[in-house]
Every structure is written in C-alpha cells, then in structure tokens.
Design a protein around this motif. Structure first.
Motif, mmCIF file in Angstrom:
data_model
loop_
_atom_site.group_PDB
_atom_site.id
_atom_site.type_symbol
_atom_site.label_atom_id
_atom_site.label_comp_id
_atom_site.label_asym_id
_atom_site.label_seq_id
_atom_site.Cartn_x
_atom_site.Cartn_y
_atom_site.Cartn_z
ATOM 1 N N LEU A 108 0.840 -1.194 0.000
ATOM 2 C CA LEU A 108 0.000 0.000 0.000
ATOM 3 C C LEU A 108 0.879 1.249 0.000
ATOM 4 C CD1 LEU A 108 -2.736 -1.036 2.566
ATOM 5 C CD2 LEU A 108 -3.129 -0.429 0.175
ATOM 6 N N PRO A 109 0.518 2.263 -0.763
ATOM 7 C CA PRO A 109 1.337 3.481 -0.786
ATOM 8 C C PRO A 109 1.167 4.286 0.491
ATOM 9 C CG PRO A 109 -0.637 3.797 -2.101
ATOM 10 C CD PRO A 109 -0.626 2.344 -1.687
ATOM 11 N N PRO A 110 2.250 4.849 1.025
ATOM 12 C CA PRO A 110 2.136 5.721 2.202
ATOM 13 C C PRO A 110 1.326 6.972 1.858
ATOM 14 C CG PRO A 110 4.412 5.041 1.853
ATOM 15 C CD PRO A 110 3.646 4.674 0.620
ATOM 16 N N SER A 111 0.665 7.512 2.857
ATOM 17 C CA SER A 111 -0.128 8.722 2.684
ATOM 18 C C SER A 111 -0.221 9.437 4.015
ATOM 19 C CB SER A 111 -1.539 8.369 2.188
ATOM 20 O OG SER A 111 -2.413 9.469 2.296
ATOM 21 N N VAL A 112 -0.322 10.767 3.980
ATOM 22 C CA VAL A 112 -0.540 11.490 5.237
ATOM 23 C C VAL A 112 -1.914 11.160 5.787
ATOM 24 C CG1 VAL A 112 1.019 13.383 4.681
ATOM 25 C CG2 VAL A 112 -1.373 13.547 3.995
ATOM 26 N N ASN A 113 -2.748 10.576 4.957
ATOM 27 C CA ASN A 113 -4.061 10.071 5.360
ATOM 28 C C ASN A 113 -3.919 8.826 6.243
ATOM 29 O OD1 ASN A 113 -6.263 7.988 4.718
ATOM 30 N ND2 ASN A 113 -7.245 9.832 3.956
ATOM 31 N N GLY A 114 -2.709 8.260 6.277
ATOM 32 C CA GLY A 114 -2.475 7.051 7.048
ATOM 33 C C GLY A 114 -3.324 5.897 6.552
ATOM 34 N N GLY A 115 -3.881 5.117 7.472
ATOM 35 C CA GLY A 115 -4.707 3.982 7.098
ATOM 36 C C GLY A 115 -6.149 4.330 6.834
ATOM 37 N N ALA A 116 -6.505 5.625 6.930
ATOM 38 C CA ALA A 116 -7.913 6.007 6.758
ATOM 39 C C ALA A 116 -8.415 5.672 5.360
ATOM 40 C CB ALA A 116 -8.097 7.488 7.056
ATOM 41 N N TYR A 117 -7.560 5.831 4.338
ATOM 42 C CA TYR A 117 -8.037 5.566 2.975
ATOM 43 C C TYR A 117 -8.295 4.077 2.758
ATOM 44 C CZ TYR A 117 -3.454 3.890 1.190
ATOM 45 O OH TYR A 117 -2.307 3.189 0.952
ATOM 46 N N VAL A 118 -7.571 3.216 3.478
ATOM 47 C CA VAL A 118 -7.803 1.781 3.367
ATOM 48 C C VAL A 118 -9.129 1.412 4.018
ATOM 49 C CG1 VAL A 118 -6.824 -0.496 3.795
ATOM 50 C CG2 VAL A 118 -5.305 1.455 3.479
ATOM 51 N N VAL A 119 -9.425 2.048 5.154
ATOM 52 C CA VAL A 119 -10.709 1.827 5.817
ATOM 53 C C VAL A 119 -11.850 2.280 4.912
ATOM 54 C CG1 VAL A 119 -12.133 2.434 7.807
ATOM 55 C CG2 VAL A 119 -9.683 2.049 8.106
ATOM 56 N N SER A 120 -11.689 3.435 4.263
ATOM 57 C CA SER A 120 -12.731 3.954 3.362
ATOM 58 C C SER A 120 -12.952 3.009 2.189
ATOM 59 C CB SER A 120 -12.342 5.340 2.854
ATOM 60 O OG SER A 120 -12.256 6.262 3.924
ATOM 61 N N LEU A 121 -11.858 2.491 1.611
ATOM 62 C CA LEU A 121 -11.984 1.536 0.517
ATOM 63 C C LEU A 121 -12.701 0.279 0.986
ATOM 64 C CD1 LEU A 121 -11.361 0.429 -2.317
ATOM 65 C CD2 LEU A 121 -9.119 -0.302 -1.446
ATOM 66 N N GLY A 122 -12.369 -0.198 2.181
ATOM 67 C CA GLY A 122 -13.026 -1.391 2.700
ATOM 68 C C GLY A 122 -14.519 -1.193 2.881
ATOM 69 N N ASP A 123 -14.916 -0.065 3.460
ATOM 70 C CA ASP A 123 -16.340 0.212 3.661
ATOM 71 C C ASP A 123 -17.078 0.272 2.327
ATOM 72 O OD1 ASP A 123 -15.953 0.309 6.374
ATOM 73 O OD2 ASP A 123 -15.831 2.496 6.485
ATOM 74 N N PHE A 124 -16.434 0.899 1.343
ATOM 75 C CA PHE A 124 -17.048 0.996 0.013
ATOM 76 C C PHE A 124 -17.176 -0.394 -0.614
ATOM 77 C CE2 PHE A 124 -16.584 1.524 -4.627
ATOM 78 C CZ PHE A 124 -17.705 2.313 -4.878
ATOM 79 N N ALA A 125 -16.138 -1.212 -0.473
ATOM 80 C CA ALA A 125 -16.159 -2.549 -1.065
ATOM 81 C C ALA A 125 -17.258 -3.420 -0.458
ATOM 82 C CB ALA A 125 -14.794 -3.215 -0.883
ATOM 83 N N TYR A 126 -17.508 -3.270 0.851
ATOM 84 C CA TYR A 126 -18.596 -4.016 1.478
ATOM 85 C C TYR A 126 -19.931 -3.666 0.826
ATOM 86 C CZ TYR A 126 -15.119 -4.490 5.256
ATOM 87 O OH TYR A 126 -13.981 -4.722 5.987
ATOM 88 N N SER A 127 -20.109 -2.390 0.526
ATOM 89 C CA SER A 127 -21.358 -1.953 -0.100
ATOM 90 C C SER A 127 -21.477 -2.463 -1.525
ATOM 91 C CB SER A 127 -21.440 -0.418 -0.089
ATOM 92 O OG SER A 127 -21.511 0.082 1.234
ATOM 93 N N VAL A 128 -20.357 -2.482 -2.237
ATOM 94 C CA VAL A 128 -20.381 -2.966 -3.623
ATOM 95 C C VAL A 128 -20.740 -4.441 -3.670
ATOM 96 C CG1 VAL A 128 -18.988 -3.410 -5.681
ATOM 97 C CG2 VAL A 128 -18.759 -1.235 -4.481
ATOM 98 N N GLU A 129 -20.088 -5.258 -2.864
ATOM 99 C CA GLU A 129 -20.333 -6.695 -2.938
ATOM 100 C C GLU A 129 -21.746 -7.057 -2.480
ATOM 101 O OE1 GLU A 129 -17.579 -8.859 -0.526
ATOM 102 O OE2 GLU A 129 -18.283 -8.004 1.375
ATOM 103 N N ALA A 130 -22.333 -6.226 -1.599
ATOM 104 C CA ALA A 130 -23.692 -6.482 -1.129
ATOM 105 C C ALA A 130 -24.747 -5.928 -2.076
ATOM 106 C CB ALA A 130 -23.877 -5.877 0.260
ATOM 107 N N GLY A 131 -24.307 -5.295 -3.165
ATOM 108 C CA GLY A 131 -25.248 -4.786 -4.165
ATOM 109 C C GLY A 131 -25.885 -3.468 -3.811
#
Length: 442
Positions: free
Chosen positions: A394-417
């Motif tokens: 994963l690329p470093p970011s001043v956002n830290g791990g927040a962008y990974v959490v955001s991607l995960g939340d979005f992915a949960y919504s995508v897979e659930a339709g």
C-alpha cells in the motif's frame, strides 16, 4: 493481538493527530561509542515473539557493549506517537510499527527522523540492501524515515486433497482460471448452504480486505499531487467485476455470506481453511506454521494468487506489508539509535535469525539468499512473492490507514449490491479520501 491483525481503523485513528504535531527536536551529535541507554518500543507481544526480540537485543549488545537497550513490547502506534509528541526523557529512541500505510504520517509529521543522512555516513546503500517494494512503503516523498524490519507476503493456500478429488492439476494462475477452479471446488450441502466453497471472495472474511486482492492489479491509488484516483483507475473496475464474478460462480454474495457467518475464529482450531470449509485461502506466511502446529489432516500447498488475464506475465506477484523501524526525532542519541536500527534491519545474520524465529519473510536481498533460512519450501514461496518485481505494498499517505478503511467500507457496499453506479460511487470515495487527507494536514 498478533502484529498482522491490528485493525486498520484503529491504526488510522491512533495517528490522526500526528499530522499536526510539532515534534521535539533531538540530536545527531552524540558519540555512538560512548556508554548510553536506548529505549526501544515495539509491538510484539506473544512470548515467542518477545523472546526473539530480546535475543536480537542481546546479539546487538554483544557487538556494542557500550549501548544498553531497554525494550518495551506490545506498544501501539497511538502510544508511540503520543510519547513522541510529548518528547522528554521518557520518550523512546527507537520505534517500530506494524502499520506500513502510516509511514506517510511518520515522515510528514517529522516525528521520525530522516534516515538517509545516517545511511550515507555509514555506507549503507539502501537500494542494494532492500527490495524496492519495501523501500516504497518505508519512505514518503523523498523522506526515508523508516526501514523494513522483516516483511509479510500474501499468497494462496490450497487444499491438495480437494484439488485431487475435483480433478484439478495445478493452482490457477489467472482470474478466469481462478473463477473456474473455485466453481469446481464448491460443494453444496443444500439449497442455500455449502459443505465447501472453492474461494470465499467476501471482503469481511479473515485476511480478505479488498486492498490485498486488489494488489494483483498493481493499482495506482494516488496521483502525483497525492489526490485519490480510484475512479480514474481502470483496474478498479476490473477488480470489482472480478470479485462479483467469483461470488456468482459459487452461488452469489447472499449464500456465501450466510456460510461465512458459520466460520470459526481465524486464529482458532475452527479456522475455515483448517476445517476444509474453504479450499483456497488468501493468507500470509505465518499460516503455514499454524497449519503444521494444528496438524491439519489434509495435504496443502502454497502458490501465488492468480493475476488478471491481461497481466498474465505478472504471475508470482502478491501483496506485501511488514514491520517498519525508525528513530524518534526527539531522541538525543540518534547516532547510537541508528546503530540499533542498522543492526536490526540490515545485518544479515540478525535478519535471518529473527525471520526464522517468528516465521516472517526476511527483508534484505542478502538474507533472502542465506543458506541459514528455514528451508521449508512452502515458506520459501513467500520469498519469491516478495522478490517479484510486480509485488505491491500500500502506498504511504498522510491520510495514514484512513483511505484503506474507506476503501473497505465501500467494497462491502459494492459486494452487497448497495452501489448502483460504480463510477459515481468511486468518485464520492475519492472525494472522501481527499477530504480525510486534507483534515489530517490541518
């Protein structure tokens, strides 16, 4: 909690204050040959891991009898950063973290010292010492504020007995083969349930966070300005399309999710791969040792995860992460601290001994070639994944791990339709990540 299971949300939340920190200024004018006591804070907590750390320190102190190292384990990123913000005599000199995607914050905040000057004056060539993927996640915009301290590589464990029963000769190498093999290995036990699934694609399953499978596409998360570009990344759309196809091939998200909820805890004897409810499983190098300790009653193997069909030449790649080590900017013993960091991260015998002790992947070229490494061929598969030039962290970011959490939340919504328009959803995701990044800088 084992080091590779620290939730990204906690790691991200713990560091959100670091971006606006005003770190205490230490000193790099100390004489590392004079008697000194260093404080080393790390996150290892299990008895075996702590012993391995203590043994490492003992080896260091034998080489540097003037340096006394006081180690404190089971320390979180949040605790380290609070101490570094406060500074003073109680703050650590050398620090380590299990959260590579927070390196952007470590470097940008100034909490961790730039290590390039220390490498230059002691003759350590980082590009000849460490694989590129590891250097990528230990630096941010030219600031090498950390170095890799062992690594984790992700591959695919597979049930050889299930393969033989289904007439499958080898692990899949492309995503289309992955879909076909997953379908063959799926065994229903009723209309809405299963005896076994080939591969559980749902993103809440154990190590299946979306960023790990997404690494097989080699995506670019951010543009040159640091703005999120997931909606512009063609690989994003193919990734979600592939995940949906994997789910449909085995009965669909709803049935798979019901089955997932019957699985035991990942770290228990009821692990779904161990109990043969899942025939193929994304996991790291540590799982092999656990399977042996649990005396799995089936034959199993390890292979790289499949890659997209149009990237077949990159087969062998995988997701990379690991532990990072650095020097506290507030330390007044930075030269002595560098001697410890250099030993832990770049001394070949030390890296090999530590890797063997805690069953992690060595993080230097020399250690990866050492004849003293654990000769287990399944363990060595992960060495090849780390060495693969296409493997990604994963690329470093001043956002830290927040962008990974955001991607995960979005992915949960995508897979659930629950996401009707994927492009619009990704645009909003980019906006959210950029807003979080801006907030972390304020």
């Amino acid at each position: 909690m084992p080091r590779w299971r620290i939730p990204a949300a906690l790691a991200a939340a713990g560091l959100m204050l670091a971006g606006c920190a005003n770190p205490s200024v230490g000193s790099a004018n100390d004489d590392p040959t004079k008697p000194v006591t260093l404080k080393f804070w790390h996150g290892w907590a299990t008895p075996g891991e702590v012993k391995a750390v203590d043994d490492s320190i003992a080896r260091f102190e034998k080489l540097h009898p003037n340096i006394d190292v006081k180690a404190t384990g089971n320390v979180s990123d949040a605790t380290i950063n609070q101490a570094l913000r406060a500074g003073g005599d109680k703050a650590p000199d050398v620090v380590s973290s299990f959260t590579t995607n927070n390196v952007g914050q470590y470097c940008d905040s100034g909490m961790w010292a730039d290590l390039d000057p220390f490498m230059e004056k002691t003759g350590l060539d980082k590009r000849k010492t460490f694989p590129k993927a590891l250097l990528d996640y230990t630096s941010y915009r030219g600031n090498q504020c950390a170095l890799p301290l062992l690594a984790d590589a992700f591959g695919m464990y597979y049930n050889k007995d299930a393969y033989e029963k289904a007439g499958i000769e080898r692990p899949p190498r492309t995503m289309s083969e992955f879909e076909e093999v997953s379908k063959k290995l799926t065994v229903r036990s009723g209309r809405n349930s299963y005896k076994q699934v080939g591969y559980m694609p749902n993103f809440r399953f154990y190590q299946n966070s979306p960023d790990r499978l997404f690494a097989q596409w080699g995506p670019r998360y951010f543009d040159a300005k640091g703005d999120s570009r997931l909606a512009e990344e063609p690989a994003t759309y193919d990734f979600f399309k592939t995940a949906r196809r994997l789910a449909r091939a085995q009965g669909g998200f709803d049935d798979l999710e019901r089955f997932r909820l019957t699985f035991g805890d990942e770290m228990s004897s009821q692990n779904a791969f161990l109990t043969q409810k899942v025939a193929m499983h994304l996991d790291g190098e540590w799982r092999g040792l656990m399977l042996k300790d649990a005396k799995a009653d089936f034959e199993w193997g390890v292979a790289p995860l499949p890659v997209p069909d149009d990237r077949a030449e990159t087969y062998g790649r995988g997701f990379i992460t690991g532990t990072v080590a650095g020097i506290a900017h507030s330390s007044k013993h930075q030269n002595a601290a560098w001697e410890l960091v250099r030993f832990l991260t770049a001394d070949t015998r030390q890296v090999v001994s530590f890797a063997n002790a805690i069953h992690n992947v060595p993080s230097t070229f020399a250690a990866l070639k050492s004849p003293d490494l654990d000769a287990d061929p399944t363990f060595r598969t992960f060495f090849d994944i780390l060495r693969n030039k296409h493997s990604k962290a994963l690329p470093p970011s001043v956002n830290g791990g927040a962008y990974v959490v955001s991607l995960g939340d979005f992915a949960y919504s995508v897979e659930a339709g629950r996401v009707g328009d994927l492009r619009e959803g990704l645009k909003k995701l980019d906006e959210q990540i950029d807003a979080d990044t801006l907030q972390s800088k304020s």
